[in-house]
Scaffold this motif. Sequence first.
Motif, PDB file in Angstrom:
ATOM      1  N   THR A   1     -13.730   0.196  -8.985  1.00  8.22           N
ATOM      2  CA  THR A   1     -14.216  -1.161  -9.170  1.00  8.22           C
ATOM      3  C   THR A   1     -14.201  -2.081  -7.872  1.00  8.22           C
ATOM      4  O   THR A   1     -13.478  -1.422  -7.035  1.00  8.22           O
ATOM      5  N   SER A   2     -14.614  -3.198  -7.857  1.00  3.24           N
ATOM      6  CA  SER A   2     -14.516  -3.958  -6.321  1.00  3.24           C
ATOM      7  C   SER A   2     -13.951  -5.377  -6.837  1.00  3.24           C
ATOM      8  O   SER A   2     -14.421  -5.975  -7.790  1.00  3.24           O
ATOM      9  N   VAL A   3     -13.179  -6.039  -5.919  1.00  2.00           N
ATOM     10  CA  VAL A   3     -12.876  -7.364  -6.247  1.00  2.00           C
ATOM     11  C   VAL A   3     -12.933  -8.170  -4.873  1.00  2.00           C
ATOM     12  O   VAL A   3     -12.469  -7.496  -3.628  1.00  2.00           O
ATOM     13  N   LYS A   4     -13.380  -9.368  -4.847  1.00  2.00           N
ATOM     14  CA  LYS A   4     -13.349 -10.133  -3.546  1.00  2.00           C
ATOM     15  C   LYS A   4     -11.908 -10.440  -3.032  1.00  2.00           C
ATOM     16  O   LYS A   4     -11.200 -10.814  -3.914  1.00  2.00           O
ATOM     17  N   ASP A   5     -11.611 -10.541  -1.577  1.00  2.00           N
ATOM     18  CA  ASP A   5     -10.454 -10.863  -1.193  1.00  2.00           C
ATOM     19  C   ASP A   5     -10.295 -12.537  -1.386  1.00  2.00           C
ATOM     20  O   ASP A   5     -11.257 -13.266  -1.183  1.00  2.00           O
ATOM     21  N   ARG A   6      -9.191 -12.777  -1.971  1.00  2.00           N
ATOM     22  CA  ARG A   6      -9.125 -14.119  -2.366  1.00  2.00           C
ATOM     23  C   ARG A   6      -7.950 -14.654  -1.244  1.00  2.00           C
ATOM     24  O   ARG A   6      -7.501 -15.914  -1.486  1.00  2.00           O
ATOM     25  N   GLY A   7      -7.590 -14.011  -0.302  1.00  2.00           N
ATOM     26  CA  GLY A   7      -6.667 -14.390   0.631  1.00  2.00           C
ATOM     27  C   GLY A   7      -6.990 -14.926   2.051  1.00  2.00           C
ATOM     28  O   GLY A   7      -6.327 -14.898   2.949  1.00  2.00           O
ATOM     29  N   GLY A   8      -8.324 -15.366   2.172  1.00  2.00           N
ATOM     30  CA  GLY A   8      -8.768 -15.793   3.258  1.00  2.00           C
ATOM     31  C   GLY A   8      -9.008 -14.881   4.191  1.00  2.00           C
ATOM     32  O   GLY A   8      -9.058 -15.241   5.552  1.00  2.00           O
ATOM     33  N   ARG A   9      -9.326 -13.574   3.821  1.00  2.00           N
ATOM     34  CA  ARG A   9      -9.557 -12.544   4.826  1.00  2.00           C
ATOM     35  C   ARG A   9     -11.075 -12.572   5.129  1.00  2.00           C
ATOM     36  O   ARG A   9     -11.651 -11.328   5.089  1.00  2.00           O
ATOM     37  N   ASN A  10     -11.873 -13.446   5.422  1.00  2.70           N
ATOM     38  CA  ASN A  10     -13.217 -13.402   5.624  1.00  2.70           C
ATOM     39  C   ASN A  10     -14.068 -12.728   4.316  1.00  2.70           C
ATOM     40  O   ASN A  10     -14.973 -12.131   4.633  1.00  2.70           O
ATOM     41  N   GLY A  11     -13.513 -12.961   3.465  1.00  8.28           N
ATOM     42  CA  GLY A  11     -14.307 -12.398   2.385  1.00  8.28           C
ATOM     43  C   GLY A  11     -14.524 -11.029   2.019  1.00  8.28           C
ATOM     44  O   GLY A  11     -15.488 -10.551   1.504  1.00  8.28           O
ATOM     45  N   ASP A  12     -13.711 -10.199   2.816  1.00  6.30           N
ATOM     46  CA  ASP A  12     -13.625  -8.711   2.520  1.00  6.30           C
ATOM     47  C   ASP A  12     -13.661  -8.102   1.086  1.00  6.30           C
ATOM     48  O   ASP A  12     -12.920  -8.756   0.241  1.00  6.30           O
ATOM     49  N   THR A  13     -14.265  -7.110   0.823  1.00  4.83           N
ATOM     50  CA  THR A  13     -14.302  -6.522  -0.583  1.00  4.83           C
ATOM     51  C   THR A  13     -13.291  -5.350  -0.623  1.00  4.83           C
ATOM     52  O   THR A  13     -13.573  -4.415   0.481  1.00  4.83           O
ATOM     53  N   TYR A  14     -12.369  -5.256  -1.398  1.00  7.36           N
ATOM     54  CA  TYR A  14     -11.400  -4.255  -1.839  1.00  7.36           C
ATOM     55  C   TYR A  14     -11.825  -3.704  -2.893  1.00  7.36           C
ATOM     56  O   TYR A  14     -12.262  -4.095  -3.921  1.00  7.36           O
ATOM     57  N   TYR A  15     -11.636  -2.219  -2.891  1.00  2.98           N
ATOM     58  CA  TYR A  15     -11.889  -1.305  -4.045  1.00  2.98           C
ATOM     59  C   TYR A  15     -10.927  -0.635  -4.704  1.00  2.98           C
ATOM     60  O   TYR A  15      -9.741  -0.328  -4.063  1.00  2.98           O
ATOM     61  N   LEU A  16     -10.726  -1.020  -5.838  1.00  8.99           N
ATOM     62  CA  LEU A  16      -9.858  -0.545  -6.781  1.00  8.99           C
ATOM     63  C   LEU A  16     -10.294   0.780  -7.560  1.00  8.99           C
ATOM     64  O   LEU A  16     -11.066   0.766  -8.335  1.00  8.99           O
ATOM     65  N   THR A  17      -9.310   1.832  -7.043  1.00 11.97           N
ATOM     66  CA  THR A  17      -9.747   3.297  -7.596  1.00 11.97           C
ATOM     67  C   THR A  17      -8.683   3.474  -8.557  1.00 11.97           C
ATOM     68  O   THR A  17      -7.487   3.634  -8.513  1.00 11.97           O
ATOM     69  N   ILE A  18      -9.415   4.114  -9.642  1.00 10.19           N
ATOM     70  CA  ILE A  18      -8.494   4.503 -11.079  1.00 10.19           C
ATOM     71  C   ILE A  18      -8.608   6.076 -10.848  1.00 10.19           C
ATOM     72  O   ILE A  18      -9.512   6.664 -10.901  1.00 10.19           O
ATOM     73  N   ARG A  19      -7.688   6.816 -10.330  1.00 13.50           N
ATOM     74  CA  ARG A  19      -7.755   8.429  -9.746  1.00 13.50           C
ATOM     75  C   ARG A  19      -8.010   9.065 -11.179  1.00 13.50           C
ATOM     76  O   ARG A  19      -7.668   8.635 -12.176  1.00 13.50           O
ATOM     77  N   PRO A  20      -8.645  10.209 -11.088  1.00 14.46           N
ATOM     78  CA  PRO A  20      -8.924  10.682 -12.086  1.00 14.46           C
ATOM     79  C   PRO A  20      -7.536  11.373 -12.877  1.00 14.46           C
ATOM     80  O   PRO A  20      -6.712  11.644 -12.101  1.00 14.46           O
ATOM     81  N   GLY A  21      -7.748  11.942 -14.023  1.00 15.61           N
ATOM     82  CA  GLY A  21      -6.510  12.703 -14.428  1.00 15.61           C
ATOM     83  C   GLY A  21      -6.622  14.216 -14.086  1.00 15.61           C
ATOM     84  O   GLY A  21      -7.695  14.800 -13.924  1.00 15.61           O
ATOM     85  N   GLN A  22      -5.666  14.649 -13.795  1.00 20.39           N
ATOM     86  CA  GLN A  22      -5.624  16.249 -13.210  1.00 20.39           C
ATOM     87  C   GLN A  22      -5.848  17.086 -14.144  1.00 20.39           C
ATOM     88  O   GLN A  22      -5.355  17.001 -15.356  1.00 20.39           O
ATOM     89  N   GLY A  23      -6.455  18.270 -13.853  1.00 19.15           N
ATOM     90  CA  GLY A  23      -6.692  19.460 -14.468  1.00 19.15           C
ATOM     91  C   GLY A  23      -6.269  20.491 -13.680  1.00 19.15           C
ATOM     92  O   GLY A  23      -5.429  20.459 -12.803  1.00 19.15           O
TER      93      GLY A  23
END
Length: 423
Positions: free
Chosen positions: A329-351
């Motif tokens: 998913t993505s979330v807008k930077d709220r720290g004043g860094r030019n509105g950059d978008t950061y992506y939060l990755t939920i890594r897969p379960g291992q097989g």
Amino acid sequence: MSEVFIPLGGAGGKNRGTAAVLGDSTPFSNAGAVMSLPLPAGNYKKSVSNPRTSYGDGKNSEVTISKELLKKMAIDAFGIASITNFSATMYAHKQVRLTWARPTKGLWSGVHFIFKYGSMPDGIYDGFMPVDTADVHYETRTLQEGLLYIRAYSYVETNQGRWYDYDGTPVYTTIQVTGISGAVSFGAGAGTWTVPEGVRRIRYILVGHGGNGGSGNGYYVPGGGGGGGYFTTGYMDVTPGQAIPWIVPVRGQVAPTNTATWQNLMNGGNLPGLYTTFGGIVAQHGKPPLSMQMTRGGHQGSGGDGGSGGAAFGGSPGTNGNDGAGAQTSVKDRGGRNGDTYYLTIRPGQGQHSSTTGFNGVLYCSGGIAGNKGSSGVGSAGTNGLGNGGNGANNRYMDNYSGGEGGTGSIYIAWGSSMNDGS
């Protein structure tokens, strides 16, 4: 021709002929205590050279007897003893077991078996799979189905090789060669499997429990797919009547209940009490999606070695023993860094990261699908019996739905032609 010299008494004289030569086919008689040989008519004189090239007068003449003739006379006089209680039974899938008793007296070193389909063997080379043994039992290799003729020839060891009893009473038997095939499977539960009669080799598949799908985690964060259960396959030599314990964990047991256990799984650890087991063989469970990674820009979630990557709105499952799909998913930077978008990755379960297609043609242990952030809902469970990973929860807003449970594993056991390896 190899020969033996037997000196004969007699007066000398110039009128004597050459030595009497008794070849391989010379007739003889066995009167029990006495062996008789007819000599050619005439008088004989002694050889004066060795090997014989000339003859002269002398007291003694000689008879030359071939070793083959002596062999025939020895066998006829003393005999080669025969085995007794000879029988053939089915031992395993298309395998025959021969049993017999050694003779208690007489000349005997071992027995030669020869096999043939359609008719009785006539001689030690008339057939296939010849074997010489001094034991009291023999198990054949895997044979073709059909009526099999088996003949036994006893033999005695000499310094001239083996002498076989061709002329004694024939020792033989027949048996209908048949297959002993079958298969059995076990789902969630525990028990003991008893090896059926005639089964001495099996082929197995063990499927581990699938990993649970990830739950929703905060605002717009769906769950990743659970890893497929681990898979192992191979052969095992067994004994009819042998009892082998087995365990297939029931659904839902893979979800840990404390932080330490979660961390253990996140770092590649296991819960041994949740392994699928068959005797001393084990198949591990798949892992749930646990770790998170924040990246700047459009980084995609990875499905692990060969698994499908999770896109921002869900992902395809990893197949053939691979990881589940990662959620992102993505979330807008709220720290004043030019509105950059950061992506939060939920890594897969291992097989397992390797092929999990069984010799029975079934694909086991696929990874689960990642959830998406376009809707909210519980993730679907993995398929029971296949060890598939559970799907991640869909998550919109702050709903925090649970991921689907991993599917239960299974055990599949086959023998005979059902092993699907040409047996």
